[in-house]
Design a protein around this motif. Structure first.
Motif, short mmCIF file in Angstrom:
data_model
loop_
_atom_site.label_atom_id
_atom_site.label_comp_id
_atom_site.label_asym_id
_atom_site.label_seq_id
_atom_site.Cartn_x
_atom_site.Cartn_y
_atom_site.Cartn_z
N PRO A 1 43.76 -7.99 19.03
CA PRO A 1 43.82 -8.87 20.21
C PRO A 1 44.79 -10.03 19.97
O PRO A 1 45.10 -10.38 18.83
N ASP A 2 45.24 -10.62 21.06
CA ASP A 2 46.02 -11.85 20.99
C ASP A 2 45.08 -13.05 20.94
O ASP A 2 45.45 -14.12 20.48
N LEU A 3 43.85 -12.87 21.45
CA LEU A 3 42.86 -13.94 21.50
C LEU A 3 41.46 -13.35 21.39
O LEU A 3 41.16 -12.35 22.04
N LYS A 4 40.62 -13.97 20.56
CA LYS A 4 39.21 -13.58 20.49
C LYS A 4 38.44 -14.51 21.42
O LYS A 4 38.58 -15.73 21.33
N VAL A 5 37.66 -13.92 22.33
CA VAL A 5 36.97 -14.68 23.37
C VAL A 5 35.46 -14.58 23.18
O VAL A 5 34.93 -13.49 22.99
N GLN A 6 34.81 -15.74 23.24
CA GLN A 6 33.35 -15.79 23.21
C GLN A 6 32.88 -16.30 24.57
O GLN A 6 33.30 -17.37 25.01
N LYS A 7 32.04 -15.52 25.24
CA LYS A 7 31.48 -15.96 26.52
C LYS A 7 30.34 -16.91 26.22
O LYS A 7 29.44 -16.58 25.44
N VAL A 8 30.38 -18.09 26.81
CA VAL A 8 29.36 -19.11 26.59
C VAL A 8 28.77 -19.54 27.93
O VAL A 8 29.38 -19.34 28.98
N SER A 9 27.60 -20.16 27.88
CA SER A 9 26.97 -20.63 29.11
C SER A 9 27.19 -22.12 29.34
O SER A 9 26.91 -22.62 30.43
N SER A 10 27.69 -22.82 28.32
CA SER A 10 27.99 -24.24 28.48
C SER A 10 28.98 -24.69 27.42
O SER A 10 29.17 -24.02 26.40
N PHE A 11 29.60 -25.82 27.65
CA PHE A 11 30.55 -26.45 26.74
C PHE A 11 31.69 -25.51 26.29
O PHE A 11 31.88 -25.28 25.10
N PRO A 12 32.49 -25.02 27.24
CA PRO A 12 33.58 -24.11 26.89
C PRO A 12 34.87 -24.87 26.53
O PRO A 12 35.93 -24.59 27.07
#
Length: 104
Positions: A55-66
């Motif tokens: 990947p070019d970017l690793k993404v973490q889905k969060v519910s707050s404080f992005p």
């Protein structure tokens, strides 16, 4: 003539195989890749392909404080970024992770 055609196909496919470079400062085309994200089907800021490797970017889905690099909070209004998920010709590629988001 055949060499020209092969050369043109080589240039075309090499540019589509490698999606855009995400900067080490976690930006792409001047936009920070963190924050509130709205997934759309038209008029996106970026077209993104979800991959399992390289990947070019690793993404973490969060519910707050992005606020950190690669942390995305999905919203339906007032987004920082609008993203369209595609299967080909992405602006950059992402991999969803549970920890350690950011530029690999």
């Amino acid at each position: 003539m055949k060499k020209l055609i092969v050369l043109l196909f080589g240039i075309l496919f090499s540019s589509t195989l490698f999606a855009g470079e995400v900067g080490s400062d976690c930006t792409f085309k001047g936009k920070k890749l963190a924050g509130k994200v709205q997934f759309v089907t038209s008029f996106p800021d970026f077209k993104v392909q979800v991959v399992d490797s390289f990947p070019d970017l690793k993404v973490q889905k969060v519910s707050s404080f992005p606020s950190d690099c690669g942390k995305w909070q999905e919203v339906s209004s007032f987004p920082d970024l609008k993203v369209q998920i595609v299967t080909s010709f992405p602006d950059f590629k992402v991999k969803y992770v549970d920890s350690f988001p950011g530029v690999p």
